[in-house]
Scaffold this motif. Structure first.
Motif, PDB file in Angstrom:
ATOM      1  N   LYS A 144       0.823  -1.219   0.000  1.00 42.22           N
ATOM      2  CA  LYS A 144       0.000   0.000   0.000  1.00 42.22           C
ATOM      3  C   LYS A 144       0.855   1.266   0.000  1.00 42.22           C
ATOM      4  CE  LYS A 144      -4.035  -2.114   0.422  1.00 42.22           C
ATOM      5  NZ  LYS A 144      -5.098  -2.029  -0.618  1.00 42.22           N
ATOM      6  N   LEU A 145       2.053   1.183   0.582  1.00 38.80           N
ATOM      7  CA  LEU A 145       2.951   2.341   0.667  1.00 38.80           C
ATOM      8  C   LEU A 145       4.250   1.968  -0.036  1.00 38.80           C
ATOM      9  CD1 LEU A 145       2.346   3.212   4.441  1.00 38.80           C
ATOM     10  CD2 LEU A 145       1.337   4.364   2.445  1.00 38.80           C
ATOM     11  N   PRO A 146       4.319   2.152  -1.352  1.00 35.40           N
ATOM     12  CA  PRO A 146       5.454   1.644  -2.143  1.00 35.40           C
ATOM     13  C   PRO A 146       6.810   2.235  -1.751  1.00 35.40           C
ATOM     14  CG  PRO A 146       3.592   2.229  -3.554  1.00 35.40           C
ATOM     15  CD  PRO A 146       3.272   2.747  -2.195  1.00 35.40           C
ATOM     16  N   GLN A 147       6.822   3.391  -1.079  1.00 32.91           N
ATOM     17  CA  GLN A 147       8.089   4.003  -0.685  1.00 32.91           C
ATOM     18  C   GLN A 147       8.528   3.590   0.721  1.00 32.91           C
ATOM     19  OE1 GLN A 147       9.691   5.706  -3.043  1.00 32.91           O
ATOM     20  NE2 GLN A 147       7.920   5.249  -4.335  1.00 32.91           N
ATOM     21  N   SER A 148       7.736   2.783   1.382  1.00 32.93           N
ATOM     22  CA  SER A 148       8.008   2.472   2.782  1.00 32.93           C
ATOM     23  C   SER A 148       9.028   1.344   2.931  1.00 32.93           C
ATOM     24  CB  SER A 148       6.709   2.073   3.489  1.00 32.93           C
ATOM     25  OG  SER A 148       6.198   0.865   2.934  1.00 32.93           O
ATOM     26  N   ARG A 149       9.609   1.292   4.130  1.00 30.93           N
ATOM     27  CA  ARG A 149      10.444   0.171   4.557  1.00 30.93           C
ATOM     28  C   ARG A 149       9.876  -0.345   5.871  1.00 30.93           C
ATOM     29  NH1 ARG A 149      15.333   1.194   6.242  1.00 30.93           N
ATOM     30  NH2 ARG A 149      15.061   3.441   6.502  1.00 30.93           N
ATOM     31  N   VAL A 150       9.980  -1.637   6.090  1.00 29.69           N
ATOM     32  CA  VAL A 150       9.390  -2.247   7.286  1.00 29.69           C
ATOM     33  C   VAL A 150      10.433  -3.077   8.023  1.00 29.69           C
ATOM     34  CG1 VAL A 150       7.713  -3.939   8.133  1.00 29.69           C
ATOM     35  CG2 VAL A 150       7.019  -2.273   6.404  1.00 29.69           C
ATOM     36  N   ILE A 151      10.418  -2.943   9.352  1.00 31.02           N
ATOM     37  CA  ILE A 151      11.137  -3.855  10.225  1.00 31.02           C
ATOM     38  C   ILE A 151      10.083  -4.710  10.904  1.00 31.02           C
ATOM     39  CG2 ILE A 151      12.705  -4.113  12.172  1.00 31.02           C
ATOM     40  CD1 ILE A 151      12.541  -0.752  10.612  1.00 31.02           C
ATOM     41  N   ALA A 152      10.108  -6.008  10.666  1.00 34.06           N
ATOM     42  CA  ALA A 152       9.106  -6.927  11.214  1.00 34.06           C
ATOM     43  C   ALA A 152       9.777  -7.823  12.251  1.00 34.06           C
ATOM     44  CB  ALA A 152       8.482  -7.764  10.103  1.00 34.06           C
ATOM     45  N   VAL A 153       9.193  -7.871  13.452  1.00 35.55           N
ATOM     46  CA  VAL A 153       9.803  -8.567  14.577  1.00 35.55           C
ATOM     47  C   VAL A 153       8.821  -9.607  15.125  1.00 35.55           C
ATOM     48  CG1 VAL A 153      10.809  -8.297  16.872  1.00 35.55           C
ATOM     49  CG2 VAL A 153      11.101  -6.486  15.167  1.00 35.55           C
ATOM     50  N   ASP A 154       9.335 -10.775  15.449  1.00 37.97           N
ATOM     51  CA  ASP A 154       8.520 -11.771  16.143  1.00 37.97           C
ATOM     52  C   ASP A 154       9.442 -12.650  16.973  1.00 37.97           C
ATOM     53  OD1 ASP A 154       5.366 -12.831  15.452  1.00 37.97           O
ATOM     54  OD2 ASP A 154       6.633 -14.119  16.677  1.00 37.97           O
ATOM     55  N   LYS A 155       8.951 -13.079  18.120  1.00 35.89           N
ATOM     56  CA  LYS A 155       9.764 -13.914  19.005  1.00 35.89           C
ATOM     57  C   LYS A 155       9.762 -15.375  18.596  1.00 35.89           C
ATOM     58  CE  LYS A 155       6.338 -15.076  22.564  1.00 35.89           C
ATOM     59  NZ  LYS A 155       6.077 -15.113  24.014  1.00 35.89           N
ATOM     60  N   GLU A 156       8.818 -15.760  17.727  1.00 34.51           N
ATOM     61  CA  GLU A 156       8.696 -17.152  17.308  1.00 34.51           C
ATOM     62  C   GLU A 156       9.387 -17.370  15.963  1.00 34.51           C
ATOM     63  OE1 GLU A 156       7.631 -19.443  19.204  1.00 34.51           O
ATOM     64  OE2 GLU A 156       6.786 -18.157  20.781  1.00 34.51           O
ATOM     65  N   LYS A 157      10.280 -18.352  15.912  1.00 37.36           N
ATOM     66  CA  LYS A 157      10.998 -18.618  14.663  1.00 37.36           C
ATOM     67  C   LYS A 157      10.045 -19.048  13.554  1.00 37.36           C
ATOM     68  CE  LYS A 157      15.013 -21.036  12.783  1.00 37.36           C
ATOM     69  NZ  LYS A 157      14.338 -21.465  11.541  1.00 37.36           N
ATOM     70  N   ALA A 158       8.995 -19.796  13.904  1.00 36.37           N
ATOM     71  CA  ALA A 158       8.036 -20.220  12.882  1.00 36.37           C
ATOM     72  C   ALA A 158       7.389 -19.026  12.200  1.00 36.37           C
ATOM     73  CB  ALA A 158       6.966 -21.114  13.511  1.00 36.37           C
ATOM     74  N   ALA A 159       7.102 -17.979  12.969  1.00 35.20           N
ATOM     75  CA  ALA A 159       6.503 -16.773  12.399  1.00 35.20           C
ATOM     76  C   ALA A 159       7.505 -16.028  11.529  1.00 35.20           C
ATOM     77  CB  ALA A 159       5.989 -15.865  13.515  1.00 35.20           C
ATOM     78  N   VAL A 160       8.731 -15.904  12.015  1.00 36.60           N
ATOM     79  CA  VAL A 160       9.772 -15.227  11.242  1.00 36.60           C
ATOM     80  C   VAL A 160       9.994 -15.942   9.912  1.00 36.60           C
ATOM     81  CG1 VAL A 160      12.263 -14.754  11.194  1.00 36.60           C
ATOM     82  CG2 VAL A 160      10.927 -14.209  13.237  1.00 36.60           C
ATOM     83  N   ASP A 161      10.055 -17.249   9.950  1.00 43.51           N
ATOM     84  CA  ASP A 161      10.270 -18.024   8.725  1.00 43.51           C
ATOM     85  C   ASP A 161       9.112 -17.864   7.751  1.00 43.51           C
ATOM     86  OD1 ASP A 161      12.668 -18.915   9.751  1.00 43.51           O
ATOM     87  OD2 ASP A 161      11.899 -20.881  10.372  1.00 43.51           O
ATOM     88  N   LEU A 162       7.879 -17.841   8.267  1.00 45.03           N
ATOM     89  CA  LEU A 162       6.719 -17.711   7.390  1.00 45.03           C
ATOM     90  C   LEU A 162       6.639 -16.313   6.794  1.00 45.03           C
ATOM     91  CD1 LEU A 162       4.302 -19.082   6.159  1.00 45.03           C
ATOM     92  CD2 LEU A 162       2.965 -18.495   8.192  1.00 45.03           C
TER      93      LEU A 162
END
Length: 365
Positions: free
Chosen positions: A207-225
């Motif tokens: 939705k925001l083509p100029q944006s950058r995202v840092i995505a954090v999760d404590k679960e490795k399964a979530a990070v991998d997905l």
């Protein structure tokens, strides 16, 4: 994501059975549940039909199979029996919905391979596996995302959380363009805490083509997905995905990406005492840590708000999805911590009119 079992009045405004299931809400007047000791009960009527068709290979159609599995699911107490059956058959036939299939597809004989695929997927549903996990994918906003247990399934109303962030960024851009001497606008940096499947983070990138995202999760399964979904959507160059358990000491690590424009999160917010009332599908398959918000449902919310001032730019924003009981609780908590310089700017309602989303803003010193 709507953490079910906490807001029973909302159930009355959800008239569509599948929507209740997607939100994890228990439908009323359901038949008895499936028991492991007895196993699934098959429909006698369909058994007769199958025997009649055995002499005529290839006579079973999509409509026949949907009707059959609806009966099996109903008999075994599987919620949203019709919708579950339709989604499974549609998926095997390469369609998003049963209604999108044309007349030829509905009445053409199914192959033996197709019938076997439907059988295998339906057996998973008989074990109370959510349809999203059964199919291995689900749509969020305009994206088709891979899904697998135990990573939390994004709920439909969380799409509104994405829209609120997009609207706020658009508002800021419009205000800047209206100035006599517009200030150069940097590309927005967004931090998502608890990324799960990546639904929120990846939708914001689209939705925001100029944006950058840092995505954090404590679960490795979530990070991998999240990483897998980012690559499938070719968004991996604009997202940093961190396997990290956010705590009060996380500021130094998260500051490496510079000042943040938006922090967005659909944190665990179910009150701990409500956890036992969640549906079987959730208790058996989904990550319960992604739901349990502690005694007051605010354990992770408090951590996010405590970190926010050291991460946000001046006038930066936090967007949260919460329980309807939380807006007043959060406002009281912020007032008790004036040193954070955070103010509850707005409360937005979900599609049932319940206060569901918070916009919290950092004040300039």
């Amino acid at each position: 994501m709507w953490k079910p079992g906490t807001d029973f009045a909302t159930m009355r405004c959800l008239t569509h059975p599948l929507l209740r299931r997607l939100l994890g809400l228990s439908p009323q007047c359901l038949p008895g549940g499936l028991t492991q000791s007895k196993g699934p009960v098959l429909s006698p009527k369909w058994s007769s039909l199958r025997q009649g068709c055995s002499a005529r290979p290839g006579c079973v159609t999509a409509t026949d199979v949907v009707n059959y599995w609806q009966k099996v699911f109903d008999t075994n107490g599987i919620p949203e029996a019709r919708e579950s059956s339709e989604y499974i058959v549609s998926f095997v036939l390469g369609a998003k919905t049963f209604q999108s299939l044309n007349s030829k597809s509905l009445h053409a004989p199914l192959t033996a391979v197709q019938q076997e695929q439907i059988q295998q997927l339906s057996n998973k549903r008989l074990e109370r596996m959510p349809v999203q996990y059964v199919l291995g994918e689900w749509d969020f906003q305009d994206l088709t995302l891979k899904m697998r247990p135990p990573v939390f399934i994004p709920r439909p109303e969380t799409e509104d959380l994405v829209s609120l962030v997009v609207e706020e960024e658009s508002r800021k851009c419009e205000m800047n363009s209206g100035l006599c001497f517009p200030v150069p606008v940097s590309h927005p940096v967004i931090l998502e805490i608890g990324c799960g499947s990546g639904a929120i983070a990846l939708s914001l990138l689209c939705k925001l083509p100029q944006s950058r995202v840092i995505a954090v999760d404590k679960e490795k399964a979530a990070v991998d997905l999240t990483r897998e979904n980012a690559h499938r959507l070719q968004l991996q160059e604009r997202i940093h995905i961190l396997h990290h358990d956010v705590s009060y000491s996380s500021a130094e690590q998260l500051q490496l990406w510079g000042p943040i424009d938006f922090i967005v999160s659909n944190p665990p917010y179910v009150f701990h005492e409500d956890m036992a009332s969640l549906d079987t599908e959730i208790l058996r398959y989904e990550d319960l840590d992604a739901l349990d918000g502690g005694d007051d449902g605010m354990r992770v919310i408090k951590t996010i708000l405590s970190l926010a001032p050291s991460l946000l730019k001046d006038s930066g924003s936090v967007f949260l999805e919460v329980d309807p009981r939380h807006p007043n609780m959060v406002e009281d908590w912020l007032q008790a911590h004036p040193n954070l310089l955070l103010v509850l700017h707005a409360v937005h309602k979900d599609f049932c009119g319940k206060p569901r989303f918070l916009h919290i803003q950092k004040q300039s010193r």
